[in-house]
Motif scaffolding. Structure first.
Motif, PDB file in Angstrom:
ATOM      1  N   ALA A 125      68.476  18.150 -13.107  1.00  0.00           N
ATOM      2  CA  ALA A 125      69.091  16.928 -12.596  1.00  0.00           C
ATOM      3  C   ALA A 125      69.305  15.955 -13.744  1.00  0.00           C
ATOM      4  O   ALA A 125      68.365  15.625 -14.467  1.00  0.00           O
ATOM      5  CB  ALA A 125      68.181  16.293 -11.544  1.00  0.00           C
ATOM      6  N   VAL A 132      74.466  18.143 -12.141  1.00  0.00           N
ATOM      7  CA  VAL A 132      73.474  19.222 -12.189  1.00  0.00           C
ATOM      8  C   VAL A 132      74.006  20.322 -13.093  1.00  0.00           C
ATOM      9  O   VAL A 132      75.175  20.719 -12.983  1.00  0.00           O
ATOM     10  CB  VAL A 132      73.198  19.792 -10.770  1.00  0.00           C
ATOM     11  CG1 VAL A 132      72.277  21.008 -10.846  1.00  0.00           C
ATOM     12  CG2 VAL A 132      72.597  18.723  -9.871  1.00  0.00           C
ATOM     13  N   ALA A 148      78.401  15.077 -10.751  1.00  0.00           N
ATOM     14  CA  ALA A 148      78.117  14.268  -9.566  1.00  0.00           C
ATOM     15  C   ALA A 148      79.128  13.124  -9.492  1.00  0.00           C
ATOM     16  O   ALA A 148      78.805  11.956  -9.723  1.00  0.00           O
ATOM     17  CB  ALA A 148      76.693  13.733  -9.618  1.00  0.00           C
ATOM     18  N   VAL A 162      71.739  11.803 -10.669  1.00  0.00           N
ATOM     19  CA  VAL A 162      71.206  12.787  -9.728  1.00  0.00           C
ATOM     20  C   VAL A 162      69.696  12.638  -9.662  1.00  0.00           C
ATOM     21  O   VAL A 162      69.011  12.585 -10.691  1.00  0.00           O
ATOM     22  CB  VAL A 162      71.584  14.224 -10.137  1.00  0.00           C
ATOM     23  CG1 VAL A 162      70.802  15.249  -9.331  1.00  0.00           C
ATOM     24  CG2 VAL A 162      73.079  14.439  -9.940  1.00  0.00           C
ATOM     25  N   LEU A 165      66.134  16.524  -7.010  1.00  0.00           N
ATOM     26  CA  LEU A 165      66.597  17.914  -7.025  1.00  0.00           C
ATOM     27  C   LEU A 165      65.454  18.854  -6.659  1.00  0.00           C
ATOM     28  O   LEU A 165      64.379  18.806  -7.255  1.00  0.00           O
ATOM     29  CB  LEU A 165      67.134  18.266  -8.414  1.00  0.00           C
ATOM     30  CG  LEU A 165      67.518  19.727  -8.661  1.00  0.00           C
ATOM     31  CD1 LEU A 165      68.697  20.138  -7.793  1.00  0.00           C
ATOM     32  CD2 LEU A 165      67.826  19.958 -10.133  1.00  0.00           C
ATOM     33  N   TYR A 175      70.046  18.033  -3.685  1.00  0.00           N
ATOM     34  CA  TYR A 175      69.771  16.861  -4.500  1.00  0.00           C
ATOM     35  C   TYR A 175      70.480  15.653  -3.907  1.00  0.00           C
ATOM     36  O   TYR A 175      71.285  15.774  -2.960  1.00  0.00           O
ATOM     37  CB  TYR A 175      70.214  17.083  -5.948  1.00  0.00           C
ATOM     38  CG  TYR A 175      71.670  17.461  -6.127  1.00  0.00           C
ATOM     39  CD1 TYR A 175      72.633  16.502  -6.442  1.00  0.00           C
ATOM     40  CD2 TYR A 175      72.086  18.785  -6.008  1.00  0.00           C
ATOM     41  CE1 TYR A 175      73.966  16.848  -6.618  1.00  0.00           C
ATOM     42  CE2 TYR A 175      73.417  19.153  -6.185  1.00  0.00           C
ATOM     43  CZ  TYR A 175      74.351  18.182  -6.477  1.00  0.00           C
ATOM     44  OH  TYR A 175      75.663  18.520  -6.642  1.00  0.00           O
ATOM     45  N   LEU A 177      72.539  11.769  -4.764  1.00  0.00           N
ATOM     46  CA  LEU A 177      73.346  11.011  -5.718  1.00  0.00           C
ATOM     47  C   LEU A 177      73.026   9.534  -5.526  1.00  0.00           C
ATOM     48  O   LEU A 177      73.321   8.960  -4.468  1.00  0.00           O
ATOM     49  CB  LEU A 177      74.835  11.269  -5.505  1.00  0.00           C
ATOM     50  CG  LEU A 177      75.396  12.611  -5.995  1.00  0.00           C
ATOM     51  CD1 LEU A 177      74.914  13.760  -5.132  1.00  0.00           C
ATOM     52  CD2 LEU A 177      76.929  12.588  -6.002  1.00  0.00           C
TER      53      LEU A 177
END
Length: 400
Positions: A125, A132, A148, A162, A165, A175, A177
């Motif tokens: 992450a 990712v 992301a 991120v 995760l 995960y 955001l």
């Protein structure tokens, strides 16, 4: 660098004997990795490799970069530790030889990672650039990158940090955001990653957990009260909101450190979780995720961790109350012991069957090992600025 006390692998000994045509001395016995673990020493960028049976430090692995917020995952065979550094470094460490086998600088700022269910992939992450990245667990060769991205209020396509995760059953990763307010899921069963996104889950998800059976993914929200839950058995139902009173609540108390959701304790049909900005541990019914009880504790909880048999919950706290660990009996729901392991207690870890608890005290430069039945101090180990403690049994547990 060989770690003192670690034995030469049997294969290597057999090969050496074969090449020599004879053995001058009997071969040493190989050792397993089931009672090994590591302690992150953040000030020196090193790992202390520990033996949980002997309760001692076997040696140190250095050169791991910025470990100020490092986390560690283990390979399927529990031989290799994957170290996720805050500086974007990803390192693969052989616990038996004490060597870094592979290391890549894969981003500018990262915040943890996960290992796939089949053990073949490592996911990281990243804060910068947000997204990712996935790597082959044997070679750390890159496999895929999932940016992301989202549209901000100005309509621009930008990247989000991120967080949270985790690995999930079915060779998936889940995960959150942070800026986008989304949860995303990566399915790695096809020729290319398949990404499913769940928007509008709430404001600023800051961390997340997945239950021990891999069904529920729960993200904490920094920007508002409550949490966001994704049922991975029924992803078609989308994200639901739970525990609307989980967050800071009406009295906006100063929050010195956000709790780690990975530290949630699941005991029976109840979830034991740290209250945000309150001196409380909360109990929730996992059938309907309703709040059942608030237990007063010493300070603002950070980790609320269940002993493997679920009879005790151990709690550590944020500054300025971080020199204490409290133990709660899950049957009586009362604090039964207050321990003083040292200054700035950052992490706790139970041995696989829960007979011992290891506690790191960063500012006291020590690790304390407790008997969880009698609370006797069994060992005190010197360690420079210790933080995270990770034992190899995590290799066989979902989300850890």
């Amino acid at each position: 660098m060989m770690l003192s006390g670690l034995r030469t692998p049997l294969i290597a000994l057999g090969l050496a004997a074969l090449l020599a045509g004879c053995q001058a001395t009997p071969p040493l016995e190989p050792r397993g990795t089931g009672d090994l673990g590591v302690v992150v020493e953040r000030a020196t960028g090193s790992l202390a490799v520990v033996d949980t049976s002997a309760r001692r430090i076997l040696g140190r692995v250095e050169g791991l970069g910025d470990l100020s917020h490092a986390s560690v995952k283990f390979s399927r065979d529990a031989r290799y530790a994957f170290v996720f550094g805050r500086d974007g470094g990803l390192s693969r460490v052989d616990l038996l030889s004490g060597e870094i086998t592979h290391r890549v600088m894969q981003s500018g700022n990262s915040i943890g990672g996960a290992i796939s269910q089949d053990g073949s992939l490592v996911a990281v992450a990243n804060y910068e650039p947000g997204g990712v990245r996935l790597f082959d667990s044997e070679t750390l060769e890159p496999v895929a990158e999932i940016p992301a991205t989202y549209r901000n209020a100005q309509g621009e396509t930008v990247r989000s940090k991120v967080v949270g995760l985790v690995d999930a059953p079915g060779n998936r990763f889940v995960y959150s955001l942070f800026e986008a307010g989304e949860i995303a899921m990566i399915d790695m069963n096809g020729e290319a990653p398949k990404v499913t996104r769940f928007p509008d889950i709430g404001e600023a998800p800051y961390d997340a957990l997945i239950g021990a059976n891999g069904r529920y993914y729960i993200a904490g929200l920094f920007g508002e009260d409550g949490l966001a839950l994704l049922d991975l058995w029924h992803v078609e139902e989308g994200v639901t909101r739970i525990l609307p009173d989980y967050g800071r609540g009406e009295a906006r108390l100063p929050v010195y450190k956000m709790p780690h959701l990975e530290g949630w304790a699941m005991a029976g049909d109840e979830a034991w979780l740290p209250a945000v900005g309150r001196h409380e541990v909360l109990l929730a019914d996992t059938d309907d995720w309703s709040l059942e009880e608030r237990i007063p504790v010493h300070g603002q909880p950070i980790f609320v961790m269940s002993r493997p048999d679920e009879r005790q919950v151990w709690v550590n706290f944020a500054h300025p109350d971080n020199d204490v660990v409290q133990v709660i009996d899950t049957e009586t729901r009362e604090v039964i012991r207050t321990l003083s392991p040292g200054e700035a207690v950052l992490h706790m870890e139970f041995t696989p069957k829960g007979e011992h608890a290891w506690v790191s005290a960063r500012d006291s430069d020590r690790i304390t090992v407790y008997d969880t039945r009698t609370f006797e101090v069994l060992a005190t180990l010197d360690s420079e600025s210790p933080s995270g403690i990770f034992f190899t049994d995590r290799a066989h547990r979902i989300g850890l």
